[in-house]
Write a protein that holds these residues in place. Structure first.
Motif, short mmCIF file in Angstrom:
data_model
loop_
_atom_site.label_atom_id
_atom_site.label_comp_id
_atom_site.label_asym_id
_atom_site.label_seq_id
_atom_site.Cartn_x
_atom_site.Cartn_y
_atom_site.Cartn_z
N TYR A 264 0.86 -1.21 -0.07
CA TYR A 264 0.13 0.02 0.12
C TYR A 264 0.94 1.37 0.01
O TYR A 264 2.12 1.22 0.49
N GLN A 265 0.32 2.28 -0.31
CA GLN A 265 1.03 3.62 -0.58
C GLN A 265 0.10 4.72 -0.13
O GLN A 265 -1.06 4.57 -0.72
N PHE A 266 0.49 5.38 0.86
CA PHE A 266 -0.41 6.38 1.22
C PHE A 266 -0.58 7.81 0.36
O PHE A 266 0.26 8.82 0.36
N GLY A 267 -1.38 7.76 -0.68
CA GLY A 267 -1.30 8.86 -1.63
C GLY A 267 -2.80 9.47 -1.82
O GLY A 267 -2.79 10.66 -1.24
N THR A 268 -3.94 8.83 -1.62
CA THR A 268 -5.08 9.48 -1.50
C THR A 268 -6.08 8.29 -1.10
O THR A 268 -6.01 7.33 -1.38
N TYR A 269 -7.21 8.77 -0.54
CA TYR A 269 -8.15 8.04 -0.13
C TYR A 269 -9.31 8.64 0.58
O TYR A 269 -9.27 10.07 0.40
N SER A 270 -10.48 8.40 0.41
CA SER A 270 -11.91 9.08 1.11
C SER A 270 -11.96 8.79 2.65
O SER A 270 -11.53 8.05 3.28
N PHE A 271 -12.82 9.71 3.27
CA PHE A 271 -13.18 9.71 4.51
C PHE A 271 -13.85 8.32 5.20
O PHE A 271 -13.74 8.31 6.16
N ASP A 272 -14.65 7.89 3.99
CA ASP A 272 -15.38 6.71 4.42
C ASP A 272 -14.26 5.60 4.55
O ASP A 272 -14.68 4.49 5.03
N LEU A 304 -10.61 -0.88 1.42
CA LEU A 304 -9.30 0.08 1.58
C LEU A 304 -8.59 0.19 0.29
O LEU A 304 -7.88 -0.47 -0.12
N SER A 305 -8.91 1.35 -0.49
CA SER A 305 -8.55 1.46 -1.85
C SER A 305 -6.89 1.45 -2.11
O SER A 305 -6.42 1.17 -2.96
N ILE A 306 -6.09 1.85 -0.97
CA ILE A 306 -4.85 1.86 -1.06
C ILE A 306 -4.15 0.56 -1.09
O ILE A 306 -2.82 0.44 -1.43
N VAL A 307 -4.76 -0.48 -0.61
CA VAL A 307 -4.19 -1.88 -0.55
C VAL A 307 -4.05 -2.49 -1.77
O VAL A 307 -5.19 -2.59 -2.71
N LYS A 308 -3.14 -2.96 -2.28
CA LYS A 308 -3.12 -3.79 -3.50
C LYS A 308 -2.27 -5.26 -3.12
O LYS A 308 -1.31 -5.20 -2.56
N THR A 309 -2.94 -6.13 -3.46
CA THR A 309 -2.90 -7.49 -3.20
C THR A 309 -2.94 -8.56 -4.06
O THR A 309 -3.48 -8.34 -5.20
#
Length: 566
Positions: A264-272, A304-309
């Motif tokens: 994962y990379q902390f680039g962008t995500y939503s409050f949800d 959680l959109s930042i997670v790539k697996t």
């Protein structure tokens, strides 16, 4: 194909960094940038949404608009971000400035006017594009320590104006304000057995793995001997060259035999998505020890959109006659990287360290809905209240409901109801369903219909009916009764409620409502005499404080003040 798809996801993340303008925004402060918190840092129940600028351990620093735009929203709150200004820019982004001491100029005039119109300290104002226009570098506020801030600083965010997704400010050229030559620090690596039969180094519970620093600056772990399904987790922080404190890491990637498995990379995500932090980390260990182990696997997918697996969600299957190499890479935005290599081999030795046991009497499947009734209590868990399946402990004793404990994270609200026919109607008006933690009671909004009390909560633990018929306490540090206080610029009182908490407070000078700002951390109410409400000579002050159960206290005093200071 699996490897290609995983790498494509990460390549897209890297390309996405380049879509943001690098020279559009200026720093909101004129001092050198030092961060006490960065984007994505792990916080209670959420990921950090921006940068926390250090303000030299003081309040009152000038805060400037990062670019041309207009003030689109103002929120004044006792909690959370405290006093906050939102500026929307024509390039499609909105900047946020929080924990402010106060706004300045026409912005502050609007806030004060609205507070007196609504007769409330806490207000929220939405504005149209032509109402409060600001220019790049315009002074808009002074830095402060309001809301849930734990010390003077400026919280700064950049959001997509349409989607309200929050974006790492580092993508907008803010890396030019920092120097960072230091690698992230990985202070611990844990191996997790992921079922009741799997052992890791003869342990049925998560176990730390010893690391040895190599001559090339990488780390080599002691061999992990396991059987069955396992996963790994890390405790990691990052430090730059100028901020001198430990912040969050930017990127984590894991590989098994060279193939990406989880990252994962902390680039962008939503409050949800914020609350998914509680399943990204080992929540139980965090609640017990305050250590946040970032897990590099998931046993149940979550949004959680930042997670790539990969297809196995980062879970490794250690089989007979097979061995492998697991690699963890932890990086900051400046591409300083910490590399850890972990040899893995099959081992079928019996467990020496047993699995941790927790008292339980029900098994919960996270995707199912449940209703439990015991004595006069009813608990309803909607489907997907929890992230993972688990063994639940539920009991009732001495009029207290025990719902497991807070080592199991809860994603969404569940409902607790209790029937009570022993208290009078007047007593019921003063009662709420509270969470009991040691000697501390936390208030929950509670509805009462006939004999049924109902509340919705997001935390497991102990709950009971609480009777609150005690009035709030109002006091003044330095008595002003009958005194001349011409030289005082402010009027301060302390308010406190021991059980349900403060619901409202109103103050009057000579029967005219006055603004008193409330600081929840210090429990202080403050009125600024520059508001111009105070009369020449004699003044009568009345303050009425009401708690959540309607108990109220009225504080009255009188004083003298001259507006002419010789």
């Amino acid at each position: 194909m699996k490897l290609f798809c995983f790498l494509l996801l990460f390549c897209n993340a890297l390309v996405g960094q380049n879509q943001y303008p690098k020279d559009y925004f200026r720093s909101p402060l004129d001092i050198p940038m030092q961060l006490s918190g960065n984007f994505g840092e792990l916080r209670p129940n959420h990921f950090h949404a921006g940068f926390d600028y250090k303000t030299q351990q003081r309040e009152g620093l000038s805060v400037y608009a990062a670019a041309d735009g207009y003030v689109s929203r103002i929120k004044i709150s006792t909690f959370g971000n405290g006093k906050t200004i939102y500026v929307t820019h024509p390039n499609g982004y909105t900047t946020v400035y929080a924990h402010l001491q106060k706004a300045v100029g026409s912005i502050q005039e609007l806030i004060k006017r609205r507070q007196y119109e609504e007769k409330a300290f806490e207000v929220e104002i939405f504005l149209k594009p032509n109402q409060l226009v600001v220019t790049k570098g315009q002074l808009i506020a002074l830095s402060g320590n309001t809301g849930a801030s734990e010390g003077p600083h400026l919280h700064f965010e950049i959001r997509d104006s349409k989607t309200e997704f929050i974006i790492n400010p580092i993508f907008f050229g803010f890396d030019s304000f920092l120097k960072d030559t230091k690698k992230p620090q990985v202070t611990a690596v844990y191996a997790f057995p992921l079922d009741n039969k799997t052992t890791v180094n003869q342990s049925l519970r998560p176990i730390p793995i010893n690391l040895t620093l190599q001559k090339d600056g990488t780390y080599l772990a002691d061999p992990v001997l396991a059987n069955g399904k396992i996963g790994f987790g890390i405790i990691a922080t990052d430090t730059d060259d100028v901020s001198f404190n430990k912040n969050g890491v930017f990127e984590v990637q894991a590989f098994y035999n060279g193939t990406p498995t989880y990252g994962y990379q902390f680039g962008t995500y939503s409050f949800d998505e914020m609350r998914y932090i509680n399943v990204l980390i080992d929540y139980a260990r965090y609640k017990k020890s305050q250590q946040r182990i970032q897990r590099l696997f998931r046993t149940t997918p979550f949004d959680l959109s930042i997670v790539k697996t990969d297809e196995s969600n980062g879970v490794l299957s250690v089989l007979p006659n097979l061995s492998g190499t697991y690699r963890i890479e932890v990086a900051d935005f400046f591409n300083n990287r910490t590399l850890i290599t972990i040899p893995i081999a099959y081992d079928e030795k019996a467990a020496v360290i047993p699995k941790e046991t927790t008292p339980s009497n029900y098994f919960i499947k996270a995707k199912k809905e449940y209703m439990f009734e015991k004595d006069n209590w009813t608990v309803t868990f909607p489907a997907n209240t929890f992230y993972n399946d688990f063994d639940l402990n539920l009991s009732v004793a001495n009029k207290v409901l025990t719902l497991h404990d807070d080592t199991v994270p809860v994603h969404s609200n569940f409902t607790i109801k209790v029937q009570d026919s022993t208290h009078t109607a007047l007593e019921k008006e003063k009662m709420f369903l509270g969470r009991i933690e040691g000697g501390r009671i936390s208030y929950n909004t509670t509805t009462v219909k006939e004999n049924t009390f109902t509340t919705k909560v997001k935390i497991l633990g102990k709950y009971g009916l609480v009777l609150d018929n005690v009035n709030p306490v109002v006091s003044i540090g330095k008595p002003i009764e009958g005194k001349w206080i011409t030289t005082q610029k402010e009027l301060k009182l302390s308010i406190y409620d021991a059980l349900s908490g403060i619901k409202s407070y109103n103050a009057y000078l000579n029967d005219q409502w006055i603004l008193m700002e409330y600081d929840n951390k210090t429990r202080l109410l403050t009125h600024d005499f520059s508001d111009g409400v105070v009369a020449e000579g004699a003044n009568i002050l009345k303050v009425i404080v009401v708690d959540q159960m309607g108990n109220s206290t009225t504080f009255e005093t009188h004083f003298f003040r001259s507006q002419i200071i010789k």
